[in-house]
Write a protein that holds these residues in place. Structure first.
Motif, PDB file in Angstrom:
ATOM      1  N   ASP A   1      -4.248   2.778  11.125  1.00  0.00           N
ATOM      2  CA  ASP A   1      -4.364   4.107  11.696  1.00  0.00           C
ATOM      3  C   ASP A   1      -3.231   4.964  11.129  1.00  0.00           C
ATOM      4  OD1 ASP A   1      -4.355   6.417  13.317  1.00  0.00           O
ATOM      5  OD2 ASP A   1      -5.156   5.308  15.020  1.00  0.00           O
ATOM      6  N   LEU A   2      -3.579   6.080  10.491  1.00  0.00           N
ATOM      7  CA  LEU A   2      -2.572   6.937   9.872  1.00  0.00           C
ATOM      8  C   LEU A   2      -1.529   7.441  10.870  1.00  0.00           C
ATOM      9  CD1 LEU A   2      -4.674   9.173   7.424  1.00  0.00           C
ATOM     10  CD2 LEU A   2      -2.982   7.426   6.805  1.00  0.00           C
ATOM     11  N   ARG A   3      -1.887   7.472  12.153  1.00  0.00           N
ATOM     12  CA  ARG A   3      -0.955   7.974  13.153  1.00  0.00           C
ATOM     13  C   ARG A   3       0.060   6.923  13.588  1.00  0.00           C
ATOM     14  NH1 ARG A   3      -5.438   9.569  17.443  1.00  0.00           N
ATOM     15  NH2 ARG A   3      -5.824   7.368  16.973  1.00  0.00           N
TER      16      ARG A   3
ATOM     17  N   LYS B   1      -0.636  -2.919  12.040  1.00  0.00           N
ATOM     18  CA  LYS B   1      -2.077  -2.891  11.802  1.00  0.00           C
ATOM     19  C   LYS B   1      -2.826  -2.680  13.114  1.00  0.00           C
ATOM     20  CE  LYS B   1      -1.531  -6.310   8.094  1.00  0.00           C
ATOM     21  NZ  LYS B   1      -1.841  -7.676   7.641  1.00  0.00           N
ATOM     22  N   VAL B   2      -3.960  -2.024  13.033  1.00  0.00           N
ATOM     23  CA  VAL B   2      -4.842  -1.952  14.200  1.00  0.00           C
ATOM     24  C   VAL B   2      -5.357  -3.347  14.527  1.00  0.00           C
ATOM     25  CG1 VAL B   2      -7.021  -1.022  15.080  1.00  0.00           C
ATOM     26  CG2 VAL B   2      -5.511   0.425  13.693  1.00  0.00           C
ATOM     27  N   CYS B   3      -5.796  -4.065  13.492  1.00  0.00           N
ATOM     28  CA  CYS B   3      -6.223  -5.454  13.648  1.00  0.00           C
ATOM     29  C   CYS B   3      -6.398  -6.067  12.271  1.00  0.00           C
ATOM     30  CB  CYS B   3      -7.513  -5.580  14.465  1.00  0.00           C
ATOM     31  SG  CYS B   3      -8.945  -4.781  13.718  1.00  0.00           S
ATOM     32  N   THR B   4      -6.480  -7.388  12.235  1.00  0.00           N
ATOM     33  CA  THR B   4      -6.734  -8.144  11.010  1.00  0.00           C
ATOM     34  C   THR B   4      -8.060  -8.871  11.162  1.00  0.00           C
ATOM     35  OG1 THR B   4      -4.369  -8.452  10.591  1.00  0.00           O
ATOM     36  CG2 THR B   4      -5.878  -9.926   9.459  1.00  0.00           C
TER      37      THR B   4
ATOM     38  N   VAL C   1       0.869  -1.169   0.000  1.00  0.00           N
ATOM     39  CA  VAL C   1       0.000   0.000   0.000  1.00  0.00           C
ATOM     40  C   VAL C   1       0.910   1.224   0.000  1.00  0.00           C
ATOM     41  CG1 VAL C   1      -1.647   1.371   1.318  1.00  0.00           C
ATOM     42  CG2 VAL C   1      -1.948  -1.109   1.167  1.00  0.00           C
ATOM     43  N   LEU C   2       0.691   2.142  -0.947  1.00  0.00           N
ATOM     44  CA  LEU C   2       1.477   3.362  -1.037  1.00  0.00           C
ATOM     45  C   LEU C   2       0.656   4.541  -0.546  1.00  0.00           C
ATOM     46  CD1 LEU C   2       3.001   2.917  -4.628  1.00  0.00           C
ATOM     47  CD2 LEU C   2       3.866   2.031  -2.453  1.00  0.00           C
ATOM     48  N   LEU C   3       1.317   5.480   0.125  1.00  0.00           N
ATOM     49  CA  LEU C   3       0.661   6.686   0.605  1.00  0.00           C
ATOM     50  C   LEU C   3       1.355   7.911   0.027  1.00  0.00           C
ATOM     51  CD1 LEU C   3       0.421   4.427   3.060  1.00  0.00           C
ATOM     52  CD2 LEU C   3      -0.685   6.322   4.206  1.00  0.00           C
TER      53      LEU C   3
ATOM     54  N   LEU D   1      -8.591   6.435  10.185  1.00  0.00           N
ATOM     55  CA  LEU D   1      -8.673   4.984  10.041  1.00  0.00           C
ATOM     56  C   LEU D   1      -9.026   4.601   8.607  1.00  0.00           C
ATOM     57  CD1 LEU D   1     -10.623   3.908  13.271  1.00  0.00           C
ATOM     58  CD2 LEU D   1      -8.216   3.487  12.761  1.00  0.00           C
ATOM     59  N   PHE D   2      -8.351   3.580   8.075  1.00  0.00           N
ATOM     60  CA  PHE D   2      -8.721   3.054   6.771  1.00  0.00           C
ATOM     61  C   PHE D   2      -8.576   1.535   6.780  1.00  0.00           C
ATOM     62  CE2 PHE D   2      -4.194   3.965   6.359  1.00  0.00           C
ATOM     63  CZ  PHE D   2      -3.677   2.902   5.626  1.00  0.00           C
TER      64      PHE D   2
END
Length: 258
Positions: free
Chosen positions: A58-60, A65-68, A12-14, A44-45
């Motif tokens: 979370d962008l921060r 990962k926040v979770c899977t 994933v690129l930002l 969040l995405f």
């Protein structure tokens, strides 16, 4: 303020969409192709992948990962989000549409349930106001769930079927209801794909009979200009902000013609 790109090789690129600056690469966001990205709010995405999982980020704090989320058994192709209920909606090649309650997320995942299942599922989208769900299939049919209620899990026979077919060249329609599953009505459904998706498909007889209009299923076969035969695989489905649907469909049985 952030442009995210789903890549074939697990990345994933930002980017900064104003300056085009490359911000970060999530080099191993998944274990297989990343297919779709959906923002839940301004930080969040969610991403989905051919590795059958969905990941929350979370962008921060992009280092982990926040979770899977585990629940699909095949490639996950689409992610939608209802901002009113904060329910995440995903679909995959296992034919399942799954609902995830992001209000109760932990590091182990989110509570989830199977919302809908159909054979040959390709793509799933929600209307901008979440009043309808559209599902495209590899057999050329477009399924529409009207008056959508994501809190109800649907099984074949538990929802009314709305059949629509062109009855004249002027574009008039007839509708009828049935308690059977979509397999029983597909072959008789034909609709001009250029017309907007509107409430005129709702059967008045179903309302008179006391059938709840929520999650009523309509099965359409959008016509291909110059080809009235049964349509081929609908490989892509997008919804305009005003509610119009755009389809990409194969015009032959070979992979190189769409």
């Amino acid at each position: 303020s952030v442009l995210t790109v789903a890549c074939e090789q697990t990345e994933v690129l930002l980017f900064d969409p104003i300056s085009s600056e490359h911000i970060k690469t999530l080099s191993e966001a998944h274990e297989d192709c990343v297919n779709n990205i959906r923002f839940l709010d301004n930080r969040l995405f969610a991403t989905c992948s051919d590795d059958t999982t969905i990941a929350l980020w979370d962008l921060r704090k992009l280092n982990t990962k926040v979770c899977t989320l585990h629940g699909h058994t095949s490639w996950v192709k689409n992610i939608e989000f209802d901002t009113n209920t904060r329910l995440l909606v995903t679909s995959g090649f296992d034919g399942n549409v799954i609902i995830w309650d992001t209000n109760r997320c932990t590091e182990d995942g989110c509570p989830h349930k199977k919302f809908f299942h159909t054979r040959f599922l390709m793509r799933m989208r929600l209307m901008p106001d979440c009043s309808k769900m559209l599902i495209s299939t590899s057999s050329g049919y477009l399924l529409i769930l009207h008056d959508l209620d994501l809190n109800k899990s649907l099984e074949v026979g538990n929802y009314p079927i709305l059949r629509a077919r062109t009855t004249s060249s002027s574009g008039e329609y007839m509708t009828s209801t049935s308690s059977s599953g979509p397999q029983g009505v597909c072959s008789s459904c034909h609709c001009n794909g250029s017309l907007p998706l509107s409430e005129k498909y709702m059967s008045r007889s179903s309302q008179r009979e006391g059938v709840s209009p929520q999650n009523s299923l309509e099965v359409l076969t959008p016509e291909v200009p110059g080809n009235r035969d049964r349509g081929n695989c609908i490989t892509s489905l997008q919804i305009h902000p005003k509610g119009w649907a755009t389809l990409l469909r194969c015009s032959s049985n070979t992979d190189d013609q769409e």
